[in-house]
Design a protein around this motif. Structure first.
Motif, mmCIF file in Angstrom:
data_model
loop_
_atom_site.group_PDB
_atom_site.id
_atom_site.type_symbol
_atom_site.label_atom_id
_atom_site.label_comp_id
_atom_site.label_asym_id
_atom_site.label_seq_id
_atom_site.Cartn_x
_atom_site.Cartn_y
_atom_site.Cartn_z
ATOM 1 N N PHE A 68 0.814 -1.210 0.000
ATOM 2 C CA PHE A 68 0.000 0.000 0.000
ATOM 3 C C PHE A 68 0.855 1.271 0.000
ATOM 4 C CE2 PHE A 68 -2.631 3.160 2.399
ATOM 5 C CZ PHE A 68 -3.661 3.278 1.469
ATOM 6 N N ALA A 103 8.153 -14.441 4.334
ATOM 7 C CA ALA A 103 7.240 -13.461 4.945
ATOM 8 C C ALA A 103 5.800 -13.819 4.637
ATOM 9 C CB ALA A 103 7.537 -12.059 4.423
ATOM 10 N N GLY A 104 4.962 -13.791 5.673
ATOM 11 C CA GLY A 104 3.521 -13.901 5.449
ATOM 12 C C GLY A 104 3.041 -12.576 4.889
ATOM 13 N N HIS A 109 -1.099 -4.181 3.343
ATOM 14 C CA HIS A 109 -1.517 -2.805 3.618
ATOM 15 C C HIS A 109 -0.589 -2.055 4.555
ATOM 16 C CE1 HIS A 109 -4.609 -2.868 0.901
ATOM 17 N NE2 HIS A 109 -5.686 -2.808 1.657
ATOM 18 N N TYR A 166 -10.794 0.479 8.783
ATOM 19 C CA TYR A 166 -10.992 -0.115 7.466
ATOM 20 C C TYR A 166 -11.060 -1.629 7.657
ATOM 21 C CZ TYR A 166 -9.820 -1.450 2.632
ATOM 22 O OH TYR A 166 -9.818 -2.004 1.373
ATOM 23 N N LEU A 169 -8.637 -5.488 5.855
ATOM 24 C CA LEU A 169 -7.319 -5.915 6.349
ATOM 25 C C LEU A 169 -7.437 -7.355 6.806
ATOM 26 C CD1 LEU A 169 -6.879 -2.754 8.620
ATOM 27 C CD2 LEU A 169 -5.876 -3.057 6.357
ATOM 28 N N SER A 170 -6.339 -8.093 6.785
ATOM 29 C CA SER A 170 -6.445 -9.501 7.192
ATOM 30 C C SER A 170 -6.368 -9.625 8.718
ATOM 31 C CB SER A 170 -5.348 -10.346 6.537
ATOM 32 O OG SER A 170 -4.115 -10.184 7.194
ATOM 33 N N GLY A 173 -2.848 -10.124 9.722
ATOM 34 C CA GLY A 173 -2.065 -8.892 9.573
ATOM 35 C C GLY A 173 -2.295 -7.933 10.725
ATOM 36 N N SER A 176 -0.901 -9.230 13.951
ATOM 37 C CA SER A 176 0.559 -9.120 14.006
ATOM 38 C C SER A 176 0.985 -7.720 14.379
ATOM 39 C CB SER A 176 1.170 -9.495 12.652
ATOM 40 O OG SER A 176 0.881 -10.843 12.367
ATOM 41 N N GLY A 226 5.085 -10.519 12.852
ATOM 42 C CA GLY A 226 5.413 -11.694 12.042
ATOM 43 C C GLY A 226 6.735 -12.342 12.386
ATOM 44 N N GLY A 229 6.210 -16.391 13.882
ATOM 45 C CA GLY A 229 5.437 -17.377 13.144
ATOM 46 C C GLY A 229 4.400 -16.717 12.265
ATOM 47 N N ILE A 230 3.830 -17.528 11.408
ATOM 48 C CA ILE A 230 2.744 -17.061 10.542
ATOM 49 C C ILE A 230 1.436 -17.509 11.179
ATOM 50 C CG2 ILE A 230 1.712 -17.334 8.249
ATOM 51 C CD1 ILE A 230 4.657 -17.646 7.265
ATOM 52 N N TRP A 340 -5.695 6.287 -4.147
ATOM 53 C CA TRP A 340 -5.403 5.029 -3.456
ATOM 54 C C TRP A 340 -4.108 4.408 -3.976
ATOM 55 C CZ3 TRP A 340 -7.464 3.019 0.815
ATOM 56 C CH2 TRP A 340 -7.297 1.662 1.097
ATOM 57 N N VAL A 446 2.999 0.322 11.530
ATOM 58 C CA VAL A 446 2.387 -0.137 10.282
ATOM 59 C C VAL A 446 2.783 0.756 9.108
ATOM 60 C CG1 VAL A 446 0.399 -1.155 11.450
ATOM 61 C CG2 VAL A 446 0.260 1.203 10.664
ATOM 62 N N GLN A 484 10.594 -6.191 8.250
ATOM 63 C CA GLN A 484 10.434 -5.314 9.413
ATOM 64 C C GLN A 484 11.779 -4.737 9.860
ATOM 65 O OE1 GLN A 484 7.589 -4.401 10.703
ATOM 66 N NE2 GLN A 484 6.061 -5.951 10.210
HETATM 67 C C1 LIG Z 1 -6.727 2.038 4.646
HETATM 68 C C2 LIG Z 1 -6.086 1.460 5.878
HETATM 69 C C3 LIG Z 1 -6.707 1.596 7.096
HETATM 70 C C4 LIG Z 1 -6.123 1.082 8.252
HETATM 71 N N1 LIG Z 1 -6.781 1.234 9.424
HETATM 72 C C5 LIG Z 1 -6.261 0.716 10.547
HETATM 73 C C6 LIG Z 1 -6.947 0.831 11.776
HETATM 74 O O1 LIG Z 1 -8.003 1.435 11.883
HETATM 75 N N2 LIG Z 1 -6.375 0.261 12.868
HETATM 76 C C7 LIG Z 1 -5.201 -0.423 12.788
HETATM 77 O O2 LIG Z 1 -4.764 -0.952 13.806
HETATM 78 N N3 LIG Z 1 -4.533 -0.525 11.654
HETATM 79 C C8 LIG Z 1 -5.026 0.039 10.525
HETATM 80 N N4 LIG Z 1 -4.336 -0.068 9.359
HETATM 81 C C9 LIG Z 1 -3.008 -0.692 9.375
HETATM 82 C C10 LIG Z 1 -3.124 -2.201 9.312
HETATM 83 O O3 LIG Z 1 -3.528 -2.739 10.537
HETATM 84 C C11 LIG Z 1 -1.792 -2.837 8.995
HETATM 85 O O4 LIG Z 1 -1.321 -2.310 7.796
HETATM 86 C C12 LIG Z 1 -1.927 -4.348 8.891
HETATM 87 O O5 LIG Z 1 -0.647 -4.915 8.763
HETATM 88 C C13 LIG Z 1 -2.732 -4.679 7.709
HETATM 89 O O6 LIG Z 1 -2.895 -6.056 7.557
HETATM 90 P P1 LIG Z 1 -2.416 -6.726 6.229
HETATM 91 O O7 LIG Z 1 -3.151 -7.985 6.131
HETATM 92 O O8 LIG Z 1 -2.499 -5.829 5.063
HETATM 93 O O9 LIG Z 1 -0.875 -6.961 6.618
HETATM 94 P P2 LIG Z 1 0.397 -7.010 5.657
HETATM 95 O O10 LIG Z 1 0.740 -5.624 5.240
HETATM 96 O O11 LIG Z 1 0.187 -8.010 4.597
HETATM 97 O O12 LIG Z 1 1.515 -7.523 6.655
HETATM 98 C C14 LIG Z 1 1.992 -6.705 7.687
HETATM 99 C C15 LIG Z 1 3.056 -7.432 8.500
HETATM 100 O O13 LIG Z 1 2.439 -8.526 9.167
HETATM 101 C C16 LIG Z 1 2.992 -9.757 8.701
HETATM 102 N N5 LIG Z 1 1.869 -10.659 8.503
HETATM 103 C C17 LIG Z 1 0.824 -10.537 7.661
HETATM 104 N N6 LIG Z 1 -0.021 -11.567 7.840
HETATM 105 C C18 LIG Z 1 0.514 -12.333 8.811
HETATM 106 C C19 LIG Z 1 0.112 -13.529 9.448
HETATM 107 N N7 LIG Z 1 -1.012 -14.182 9.113
HETATM 108 N N8 LIG Z 1 0.904 -14.038 10.413
HETATM 109 C C20 LIG Z 1 2.055 -13.418 10.784
HETATM 110 N N9 LIG Z 1 2.482 -12.292 10.198
HETATM 111 C C21 LIG Z 1 1.718 -11.757 9.231
HETATM 112 C C22 LIG Z 1 3.723 -9.441 7.405
HETATM 113 O O14 LIG Z 1 4.810 -10.307 7.184
HETATM 114 C C23 LIG Z 1 4.173 -8.022 7.664
HETATM 115 O O15 LIG Z 1 5.358 -8.043 8.409
HETATM 116 C C24 LIG Z 1 -4.878 0.435 8.186
HETATM 117 C C25 LIG Z 1 -4.234 0.304 6.947
HETATM 118 C C26 LIG Z 1 -4.825 0.812 5.799
HETATM 119 C C27 LIG Z 1 -4.114 0.698 4.501
#
Ligand SMILES: Cc1cc2nc3c(=O)[nH]c(=O)nc-3n(C[C@H](O)[C@H](O)[C@H](O)COP(=O)(O)OP(=O)(O)OC[C@H]3O[C@@H](n4cnc5c(N)ncnc54)[C@H](O)[C@@H]3O)c2cc1C
Length: 487
Positions: A68, A103-104, A109, A166, A169-170, A173, A176, A226, A229-230, A340, A446, A484
């Protein structure tokens, strides 16, 4: 190792992987490229047979080399689309002795390459999207989005207690990282509302953990970025969902007035959700407290806002889903106008309650369209420090300093036409981060504020020694989430 049929997407017997449509049979140990039988020049390290797919095509690698932020780009060797949890375990076991980092990646995002891995393996968690709703909890795959989970739980009148702004988000994620949202005033962060996790460690072991089972792993996986572990499965608490919300947008004349109102409402507890924003206005700023009461009606207005000293208020009613998904339609607009897709050098700061008024007021001259961007957003809201229990969800040093409140001060910058470039915005992030640290603050990791290893030690503070031990135990070869930059 357990087999998890609930995660199996399309179980395919003894399939290995795909290189642009051809089966990957192994890794060339000399060139460290994945090869098909037809392209194998010499003996190959055979990849394990997988239920899912190992991709090495250009499009898959390019997608995994982006996020992102659109600022950092690190190209992996391959991308695993797992067909089962055991695929992840097998590939981690394959990568570890070969020194291949892993990396997971949930929704990608984060904004500074946190989910990327140069020359390594990216594991897309999206296929792990199973959802089982029980009476007070949900059992979900680590790649499930909060949006999918909420839709499923609402069908049974239930909701996770705390939601991120939002929902796209996973679960893995945000767990983590932390998972912050306006319900934190009552329930803590999302990491404080997890009952159990299943994790594939850096050794390729599939382990369950909870407050009573492998607590060290549980505490290092939640907000552990992360590193141990994943997260492949999470058991998430659910509570009864409201049908509607009544939202009060209350405006205040200054940072101090806004934060005073937020503290007072945290003490009082009358609202179910509390956030706030600083808006960019002609010649200055606006200061908004967004306060939400579940299932309220106009008859509740006098009791809810009659005694507050705001300068103006707007009130609206929404269904709970429309409230929870309020960012969804905005994202559609941002996509349509191209915002975006632009670089997002975000900084999510945690500011100590004792410093918030002076630091944020002092930062106001820097909160301009040039420095925040066309569609940039500035969040400012209170976090009662005692509500956050997960040890690695750092609130600067506020918990150690016995500060009653920390404030999330998020500069959600977009590098739009006419605004600063990403590098200049990241420099501003760093400058504020350093100033904030001296006052007991920190950051919510983040966004785009690359830390040195020494700065990470400071970031984790009193939680660092236990984190280091967990890293040594569960990822001794330090192959996980290198983006990280912690270890
Ligand atoms: C539009 C927007 C709004 C947001 N709003 C909020 C909010 O309101 N509150 C908030 O707290 N955050 C918010 N965020 C931030 C968000 O929580 C983080 O960016 C989070 O990492 C997003 O999850 P992801 O699945 O995209 O993670 P990714 O970006 O895919 O991964 C982030 C990190 O986590 C690790 N990771 C991912 N999945 C796993 C897994 N299953 N196990 C272990 N490690 C893993 C990855 O290796 C990486 O290091 C927002 C982000 C965006 C873009």
């Amino acid at each position: 190792m357990q087999e998890h049929e609930s995660h199996a997407i399309s179980r395919r017997a003894a399939v290995t992987g795909l290189v642009a449509g051809a089966l990957v049979v192994g890794l060339d140990p000399v060139t460290r490229t994945w090869a098909t039988a037809a392209h194998a020049a010499g003996p190959l390290d055979a990849v394990p047979s997988l239920d899912g797919t190992l991709r090495t095509d250009a499009a898959s690698l390019a997608a995994a080399a982006d996020d992102f932020g659109h600022i950092v780009s690190r190209t992996p060797l391959a991308v695993l689309e797992p067909g089962s949890v055991s695929d992840i375990a097998k590939m981690v076991k394959f990568c570890r002795p070969r020194g291949i980092k892993v990396a997971g990646r949930g929704q990608g995002h984060t904004t500074q390459g946190q989910a990327q891995v140069s020359g390594g393996l990216v594991i897309e968690t999206g296929p792990l999207n199973s959802i089982q709703i029980l009476s007070d909890r949900a059992v979900v795959g680590g790649g499930t989005t909060w949006s999918a989970l909420l839709q499923a739980s609402l069908a049974q009148g239930l909701t996770p207690p705390t939601l991120t702004d939002y929902l796209g988000l996973s679960v893995g994620g945000t767990l983590s990282n932390g998972g912050l949202g306006g319900q934190i005033i009552h329930h803590g962060a999302q990491v404080d509302n997890v009952l159990e996790l299943e994790v594939v460690t850096g050794k390729g072991d599939v382990l369950r953990c909870s407050p009573t089972l492998r607590k060290d792993l549980f505490d290092a996986a939640r907000s552990g970025l992360g590193q141990v572990g994943i997260i492949t499965e999470a058991v998430v608490k659910l509570v009864p969902a409201p049908a509607t919300v009544r939202r009060y947008n209350l405006f205040y004349p200054s940072v101090a007035a806004l934060t005073a109102a937020q503290r007072a409402m945290c003490e009082d507890g009358r609202f179910d959700y509390l956030e706030g924003q600083i808006g960019l206005a002609e010649g200055g700023h606006t200061f908004l407290m967004e306060a939400v009461k579940y299932n309220a009606t106009p008859a509740d207005d006098a009791a809810l806002i009659g005694d507050l000293t705001h300068t103006s208020v707007t009130i609206d009613d929404l269904t709970y889903w429309d409230f929870a998904d309020r960012i969804g339609p905005i994202v559609d607009i941002l996509k349509a106008i191209g915002e975006w897709q632009r670089p997002h050098p975000w900084l999510d700061s945690v500011v100590a309650g004792s410093a918030v008024n002076s630091l944020v007021t002092g930062a106001l001259p820097d909160l301009t369209p040039e420095k925040i961007g066309l569609s940039g957003v500035i969040l400012l809201y209170a976090i009662p420090t005692k509500k956050v229990k997960a040890p690695l969800l750092r609130l600067g040093s506020t918990r150690e300093l016995n500060e009653k409140y920390a404030f999330l001060f998020s500069l959600l910058r977009t590098s739009s036409p006419g605004s600063l470039d990403p590098a200049a915005m990241i420099a501003l992030n760093k400058a504020f981060y350093k100033k904030n640290r001296l006052r007991g603050g920190g950051w919510y990791p983040v966004g785009s504020n690359p830390l040195s290893k020494a700065e990470w030690v400071v970031h984790f503070g009193t939680a660092y020694p236990a984190f280091l031990l967990a890293k040594a135990k569960y990822d001794p070869s330090r192959i996980l989430a290198p983006g990280q930059g912690i270890f």
